[in-house]
Design an enzyme around this catalytic site. Structure first.
Site, PDB file in Angstrom:
ATOM      1  N   LYS A 111     -19.910   6.602  -5.983  1.00 51.06           N
ATOM      2  CA  LYS A 111     -20.546   6.342  -4.693  1.00 51.06           C
ATOM      3  C   LYS A 111     -20.046   7.286  -3.612  1.00 51.06           C
ATOM      4  CE  LYS A 111     -22.086   1.607  -5.220  1.00 51.06           C
ATOM      5  NZ  LYS A 111     -21.993   0.212  -4.784  1.00 51.06           N
ATOM      6  N   LYS A 194     -27.933   4.832 -14.151  1.00 53.39           N
ATOM      7  CA  LYS A 194     -28.379   3.436 -14.108  1.00 53.39           C
ATOM      8  C   LYS A 194     -29.446   3.238 -13.026  1.00 53.39           C
ATOM      9  CE  LYS A 194     -25.384   1.201 -10.876  1.00 53.39           C
ATOM     10  NZ  LYS A 194     -24.492   0.226 -10.379  1.00 53.39           N
ATOM     11  N   LYS A 197     -30.725  -0.003  -6.745  1.00 55.71           N
ATOM     12  CA  LYS A 197     -31.542  -0.256  -5.563  1.00 55.71           C
ATOM     13  C   LYS A 197     -31.264   0.768  -4.476  1.00 55.71           C
ATOM     14  CE  LYS A 197     -29.077  -4.606  -5.030  1.00 55.71           C
ATOM     15  NZ  LYS A 197     -27.651  -4.270  -5.025  1.00 55.71           N
TER      16      LYS A 197
HETATM   17  P1  TYM Z   1     -25.000  -5.029  -7.221  1.00 57.60           P
HETATM   18  O1  TYM Z   1     -25.591  -5.538  -5.964  1.00 57.60           O
HETATM   19  O2  TYM Z   1     -24.942  -3.547  -7.415  1.00 57.60           O
HETATM   20  O3  TYM Z   1     -25.776  -5.615  -8.474  1.00 57.60           O
HETATM   21  C1  TYM Z   1     -25.929  -7.018  -8.661  1.00 57.60           C
HETATM   22  C2  TYM Z   1     -25.849  -7.350 -10.128  1.00 57.60           C
HETATM   23  O4  TYM Z   1     -26.808  -6.597 -10.871  1.00 57.60           O
HETATM   24  C3  TYM Z   1     -26.178  -5.880 -11.929  1.00 57.60           C
HETATM   25  N1  TYM Z   1     -26.860  -4.591 -12.092  1.00 57.60           N
HETATM   26  C4  TYM Z   1     -27.398  -4.157 -13.230  1.00 57.60           C
HETATM   27  N2  TYM Z   1     -27.456  -4.704 -14.457  1.00 57.60           N
HETATM   28  C5  TYM Z   1     -28.095  -4.000 -15.424  1.00 57.60           C
HETATM   29  N3  TYM Z   1     -28.658  -2.790 -15.213  1.00 57.60           N
HETATM   30  C6  TYM Z   1     -28.625  -2.203 -13.995  1.00 57.60           C
HETATM   31  N4  TYM Z   1     -29.189  -1.025 -13.788  1.00 57.60           N
HETATM   32  C7  TYM Z   1     -27.966  -2.891 -12.936  1.00 57.60           C
HETATM   33  N5  TYM Z   1     -27.749  -2.614 -11.626  1.00 57.60           N
HETATM   34  C8  TYM Z   1     -27.063  -3.664 -11.135  1.00 57.60           C
HETATM   35  C9  TYM Z   1     -24.744  -5.685 -11.463  1.00 57.60           C
HETATM   36  O5  TYM Z   1     -23.882  -5.469 -12.548  1.00 57.60           O
HETATM   37  C10 TYM Z   1     -24.477  -6.976 -10.734  1.00 57.60           C
HETATM   38  O6  TYM Z   1     -24.087  -7.987 -11.645  1.00 57.60           O
HETATM   39  N6  TYM Z   1     -20.106  -5.415  -6.592  1.00 57.60           N
HETATM   40  C11 TYM Z   1     -21.278  -6.144  -6.980  1.00 57.60           C
HETATM   41  C12 TYM Z   1     -21.543  -7.400  -6.161  1.00 57.60           C
HETATM   42  C13 TYM Z   1     -20.380  -8.322  -6.060  1.00 57.60           C
HETATM   43  C14 TYM Z   1     -19.911  -9.198  -7.066  1.00 57.60           C
HETATM   44  C15 TYM Z   1     -18.802  -9.878  -6.495  1.00 57.60           C
HETATM   45  C16 TYM Z   1     -20.300  -9.444  -8.373  1.00 57.60           C
HETATM   46  C17 TYM Z   1     -19.606  -8.515  -4.976  1.00 57.60           C
HETATM   47  N7  TYM Z   1     -18.639  -9.456  -5.221  1.00 57.60           N
HETATM   48  C18 TYM Z   1     -18.083 -10.817  -7.230  1.00 57.60           C
HETATM   49  C19 TYM Z   1     -19.567 -10.392  -9.100  1.00 57.60           C
HETATM   50  C20 TYM Z   1     -18.477 -11.073  -8.531  1.00 57.60           C
HETATM   51  C21 TYM Z   1     -22.465  -5.232  -6.820  1.00 57.60           C
HETATM   52  O7  TYM Z   1     -22.453  -4.247  -6.112  1.00 57.60           O
HETATM   53  O8  TYM Z   1     -23.565  -5.655  -7.453  1.00 57.60           O
END
Ligand code: TYM
Length: 333
Positions: A111, A194, A197
């Site tokens: 990032k 990957k 968004k």
């Molecule tokens: P975020 O917002 O990027 O994504 C949310 C969830 O979606 C999953 N994900 C994917 N899974 C499969 N293929 C993809 N291309 C893909 N893109 C995203 C992510 O693995 C995630 O589960 N840091 C985290 C948010 C967070 C969090 C937490 C998660 C903050 N605190 C505590 C678990 C526990 C994040 O940026 O997710």
């Protein structure tokens, strides 16, 4: 009953990757476990967000989660900034985690890009806040996509070091739940990246609010190769785009990849893509419609989120209080 926590950043509209890799797996857990699902706006501002956009996307994310099947009556659905305990415990964790640990985080490197000096310090300590999100509830089950694995390992290191340094057995071990073929959905433009968004190219992803024409168009333009589809998975190994599309069709229709290949072996993408489009539109159409309906009544959405924040706070407060006592902070009356 296990306590489950997971989060999603309101840094855009949720994608098919978020849905298949995470959200879809959250839905059945509401019926068996005590679940907290959080729209993590504090995490979102680690990279620049326009305030008006952030506000809109936070409501949009909540609407999308409900439209996907999360029920504010069955789970605790809330916005991170409404529960200050996350940030309060994160500060303690900033003082537990080591620079060397954070230096190894691959997502920070991705990032921050080439100009690492210009990244926010929030982006750097992001995994500490993630650890706090989970541990402030003593949650143990964390359903996520594959890209979060390293952050959850770090959360366990933080919990262990806290327990060790203060001679307590206070924070539990976290178990990452990373499921199935869709744990890593890839970009439609480049099968080695990957789906995200925050990718600048909207063509790289399916958004949960894309209409049928947009989905058809994105799938039609998705990068593929000129080969026909094989009859076995091993033959897809060096064809990341083909493997990704097969994986998506399998995940969205609840079949195995082998099953999808058995049906489409010997065909080219000219025949495969319309089948994929049809399955995506059939599955995502009702979600989009429900999302739009929910967004027509923002007051009701906000009310559900406020109720969620109250429930979350009631769980977090005593845990934060005890953590502060363990650290040696003067108790407040
Ligand atoms: P975020 O917002 O990027 O994504 C949310 C969830 O979606 C999953 N994900 C994917 N899974 C499969 N293929 C993809 N291309 C893909 N893109 C995203 C992510 O693995 C995630 O589960 N840091 C985290 C948010 C967070 C969090 C937490 C998660 C903050 N605190 C505590 C678990 C526990 C994040 O940026 O997710």
């Amino acid at each position: 009953m296990a306590r489950v926590f997971s989060g999603i950043q309101p840094s855009g509209v949720p994608t098919l990757g978020n849905y298949l890799g995470a959200i879809r797996n959250w839905v059945p857990m509401q019926d068996t476990d005590e679940c907290l699902f959080c729209v993590v706006d504090l995490h979102a501002i680690t990279q620049r967000q326009e305030p008006a956009e952030l506000l809109r996307q936070t409501r949009e994310m909540a609407a999308a989660l409900i439209a996907c099947g999360l029920s504010p009556d069955k789970c605790v659905l809330f916005v991170q900034s409404h529960v200050p305990a996350h940030a309060q415990l994160a500060w303690v964790f900033n003082c537990i985690a080591r620079l060397g640990w954070l230096n190894r985080m691959t997502q920070f490197k991705d990032k921050a890009g080439k100009d690492r000096e210009a990244a926010s310090t929030g982006l750097y300590v992001y995994p500490n806040l993630m650890a706090a999100d989970i541990l402030v509830y003593h949650a143990t089950q964390v359903p996520v996509g594959d890209d979060q694995r390293q952050h959850l390992e770090l959360a366990n290191d933080i919990a262990e070091k806290f327990n060790h340094d203060y001679g307590v057995d206070f924070f539990p071990r976290i178990e990452p739940l990373i499921q199935g073929v869709a744990a890593r959905v890839m970009s439609l433009r480049d099968g080695t990246r990957k789906m995200s968004k925050s990718d600048p190219s909207d063509q790289s992803r399916i958004n949960l609010n894309d209409d049928a024409d947009t989905i058809a168009n994105k799938i039609k333009r998705a990068t593929t190769d000129p080969e026909l589809l094989p009859d076995n998975l091993a033959a897809l190994e060096k064809r990341p785009e083909a493997r990704n599309l097969v994986g998506i069709l399998a995940a969205i229709t609840g079949r195995t990849q082998e099953d999808v290949l058995a049906e489409h072996a010997g065909r080219g993408f000219g025949a495969f893509k319309p089948a994929l489009t049809e399955a995506l539109v059939a599955h995502l159409g009702p979600i989009r419609a429900e999302m739009l309906r929910l967004l027509e009544d923002p007051a009701a959405l906000d009310a559900a989120l406020h109720q969620g924040a109250e429930k979350a706070e009631a769980i977090a407060e005593p845990i934060l209080k005890r953590a502060y006592e363990i650290v040696g902070f003067l108790p407040r009356r």
